[in-house]
Design a protein around this motif. Structure first.
Motif, mmCIF file in Angstrom:
data_model
loop_
_atom_site.group_PDB
_atom_site.id
_atom_site.type_symbol
_atom_site.label_atom_id
_atom_site.label_comp_id
_atom_site.label_asym_id
_atom_site.label_seq_id
_atom_site.Cartn_x
_atom_site.Cartn_y
_atom_site.Cartn_z
ATOM 1 N N UNK A 34 0.819 -1.211 0.000
ATOM 2 C CA UNK A 34 0.000 0.000 0.000
ATOM 3 C C UNK A 34 0.848 1.253 0.000
ATOM 4 N N UNK A 35 1.845 1.289 0.851
ATOM 5 C CA UNK A 35 2.673 2.486 0.989
ATOM 6 C C UNK A 35 3.843 2.482 0.025
ATOM 7 N N UNK A 36 3.863 3.424 -0.865
ATOM 8 C CA UNK A 36 5.047 3.671 -1.679
ATOM 9 C C UNK A 36 5.894 2.393 -1.744
ATOM 10 N N UNK A 37 7.159 2.496 -1.977
ATOM 11 C CA UNK A 37 8.042 1.343 -1.765
ATOM 12 C C UNK A 37 8.494 1.428 -0.319
ATOM 13 N N UNK A 38 8.491 0.326 0.388
ATOM 14 C CA UNK A 38 8.758 0.339 1.825
ATOM 15 C C UNK A 38 10.063 1.029 2.216
ATOM 16 N N UNK A 39 11.151 0.876 1.434
ATOM 17 C CA UNK A 39 12.396 1.542 1.856
ATOM 18 C C UNK A 39 12.299 3.064 1.908
ATOM 19 N N UNK A 40 11.345 3.652 1.181
ATOM 20 C CA UNK A 40 11.269 5.108 1.133
ATOM 21 C C UNK A 40 10.159 5.684 2.015
ATOM 22 N N UNK A 41 9.207 4.871 2.445
ATOM 23 C CA UNK A 41 8.096 5.371 3.257
ATOM 24 C C UNK A 41 8.608 5.832 4.620
ATOM 25 N N UNK A 42 8.165 7.034 5.032
ATOM 26 C CA UNK A 42 8.574 7.576 6.330
ATOM 27 C C UNK A 42 7.395 7.806 7.267
ATOM 28 N N UNK A 43 6.370 8.486 6.791
ATOM 29 C CA UNK A 43 5.229 8.778 7.663
ATOM 30 C C UNK A 43 4.052 9.285 6.853
ATOM 31 N N UNK A 44 2.872 9.049 7.396
ATOM 32 C CA UNK A 44 1.653 9.620 6.853
ATOM 33 C C UNK A 44 1.185 10.708 7.805
ATOM 34 N N UNK A 45 0.818 11.869 7.255
ATOM 35 C CA UNK A 45 0.425 13.024 8.060
ATOM 36 C C UNK A 45 -1.050 13.345 7.871
ATOM 37 N N UNK A 46 -1.615 14.067 8.844
ATOM 38 C CA UNK A 46 -3.014 14.487 8.711
ATOM 39 C C UNK A 46 -3.146 15.790 7.932
ATOM 40 N N UNK A 47 -2.079 16.202 7.268
ATOM 41 C CA UNK A 47 -2.072 17.430 6.472
ATOM 42 C C UNK A 47 -2.496 17.132 5.035
ATOM 43 N N UNK A 48 -3.620 17.671 4.648
ATOM 44 C CA UNK A 48 -4.103 17.518 3.273
ATOM 45 C C UNK A 48 -3.188 18.318 2.345
ATOM 46 N N UNK A 49 -2.574 17.666 1.354
ATOM 47 C CA UNK A 49 -1.661 18.392 0.455
ATOM 48 C C UNK A 49 -2.313 19.578 -0.239
ATOM 49 N N UNK A 50 -3.645 19.559 -0.403
ATOM 50 C CA UNK A 50 -4.300 20.701 -1.050
ATOM 51 C C UNK A 50 -4.218 21.958 -0.192
ATOM 52 N N UNK A 51 -4.030 21.798 1.135
ATOM 53 C CA UNK A 51 -3.894 22.956 2.011
ATOM 54 C C UNK A 51 -2.564 23.671 1.792
ATOM 55 N N UNK A 52 -1.601 22.966 1.215
ATOM 56 C CA UNK A 52 -0.280 23.566 0.983
ATOM 57 C C UNK A 52 -0.292 24.499 -0.216
ATOM 58 N N UNK A 53 -1.305 24.339 -1.065
ATOM 59 C CA UNK A 53 -1.393 25.157 -2.277
ATOM 60 C C UNK A 53 -0.101 25.062 -3.088
ATOM 61 N N UNK A 54 0.392 23.847 -3.214
ATOM 62 C CA UNK A 54 1.654 23.621 -3.914
ATOM 63 C C UNK A 54 2.559 22.732 -3.085
ATOM 64 N N UNK A 55 3.851 22.969 -3.175
ATOM 65 C CA UNK A 55 4.830 22.129 -2.496
ATOM 66 C C UNK A 55 5.038 22.598 -1.055
#
Length: 311
Positions: A160-181
């Motif tokens: 489910x998560x990316x490739x396991x060696x690169x997965x670090x954490x899932x956050x409750x921050x919706x990327x749309x709130x960032x309005x970009x990067x």
């Protein structure tokens, strides 16, 4: 006898009341107990209790008490951006919390102080400053995205998560709130960079990036932290092994901060998601949009900052 005298001392000082246990005030008392005569002998019992500490808890809201996600404004960095360094940075100095206008989208935010003893350094009710929330290398950032960890590296789900060696954490921050990067940084209350490295997470060091860590979309409306290189921190990290190694150890309910590439856009997205943004009218009463002001003024170095206002 000494215990009885301590009780009397407490009565004089005032009974401690507990509203929050984050800070204490220390009062020192020296007590001498002299006296007692028996069988014609004068026996002097002298007990000196020095530096008796009385913990009087005070009402205090810290960064870790805030809901996530939130947009955090460093009021000390804002002051430096607008008027330069403060003349005095005493613990009881007034907080700099003006109304903030974003030139890009004309969003207007008005402050409300938090805490009965907090005074605003700006007496003018309609004092408004323009802030673009630009990010400059080596300078203290003004705006942060405050988020909680939903799942850490140990909670990675195979397949489910990316490739396991690169997965670090899932956050409750919706990327749309960032309005970009957005870029993960050492942060304002990062307990993972303790020890020798703690000082860099205070002041300008709080906005120092965690190199090699990317932020993107996860499942649903959650954000995802991952290594940009499959070799992890050994390939992505800085030469001292500390700048981003700590991200490997994030656990559920830890909090982190990110710097939005477009701070004005992120503020506007918060205003749309969590409330109605201000129209600038005198009788306008915008609901909470989760935009808070913090300050480390009067706080011990390396400790998390206090929440002093809400916009």
């Amino acid at each position: 006898i000494a215990l009885g005298q301590i009780g009397t001392l407490l009565d004089h000082v005032g009974s401690p009341h507990t509203t929050h246990n984050h800070t204490t005030q220390t009062q020192t008392a020296t007590m001498h107990v002299i006296s007692h005569r028996r069988s014609g002998l004068s026996t002097i019992i002298c007990a000196t209790i020095a530096a008796a500490t009385i913990n009087v808890a005070t009402s205090l809201t810290l960064l870790s008490d805030l809901p996530t996600p939130s947009f955090i404004i460093d009021t000390q960095a804002l002051r430096r951006h607008v008027v330069g360094p403060p003349i005095a940075d005493a613990p009881d100095a007034s907080i700099f919390a003006p109304s903030i206008r974003c030139p890009k989208n004309e969003l207007l935010l008005r402050p409300s102080m938090i805490g009965p003893d907090k005074g605003n350094a700006l007496n003018e009710k309609d004092s408004i400053v323009d802030c673009e929330f630009n990010i400059s290398v080596g300078q203290q950032a003004i705006g942060y995205l405050h988020s909680s960890v939903v799942r850490g590296r140990e909670d990675a789900i195979p397949g489910k998560d990316d490739t396991l060696p690169t997965f670090l954490a899932e956050l409750d921050l919706d990327p749309t709130l960032c309005c970009g990067d957005a870029q993960l940084v050492l942060g304002l209350n990062n307990h993972h960079v303790g020890g020798y490295y703690w000082a860099r997470s205070a002041g300008a060091g709080a906005s120092m990036e965690a190199p090699g860590v990317g932020f993107g979309s996860g499942s649903g409306n959650r954000g995802l932290l991952r290594w940009l290189n499959e070799e992890g921190f050994t390939a992505c990290n800085s030469n001292d092994g500390k700048r981003s190694e700590w991200v490997n150890f994030l656990r559920k309910d830890d909090t982190v901060q990110l710097l939005p590439a477009d701070g004005q856009g992120a503020l506007f997205e918060f205003s749309r998601k969590f409330g109605e943004h201000s129209t600038g009218e005198e009788n306008d009463s915008a609901s909470s949009i989760r935009v808070f002001g913090i300050s480390s003024q009067g706080r011990p170095m390396g400790s998390e900052p206090e929440v002093v206002c809400e916009w």
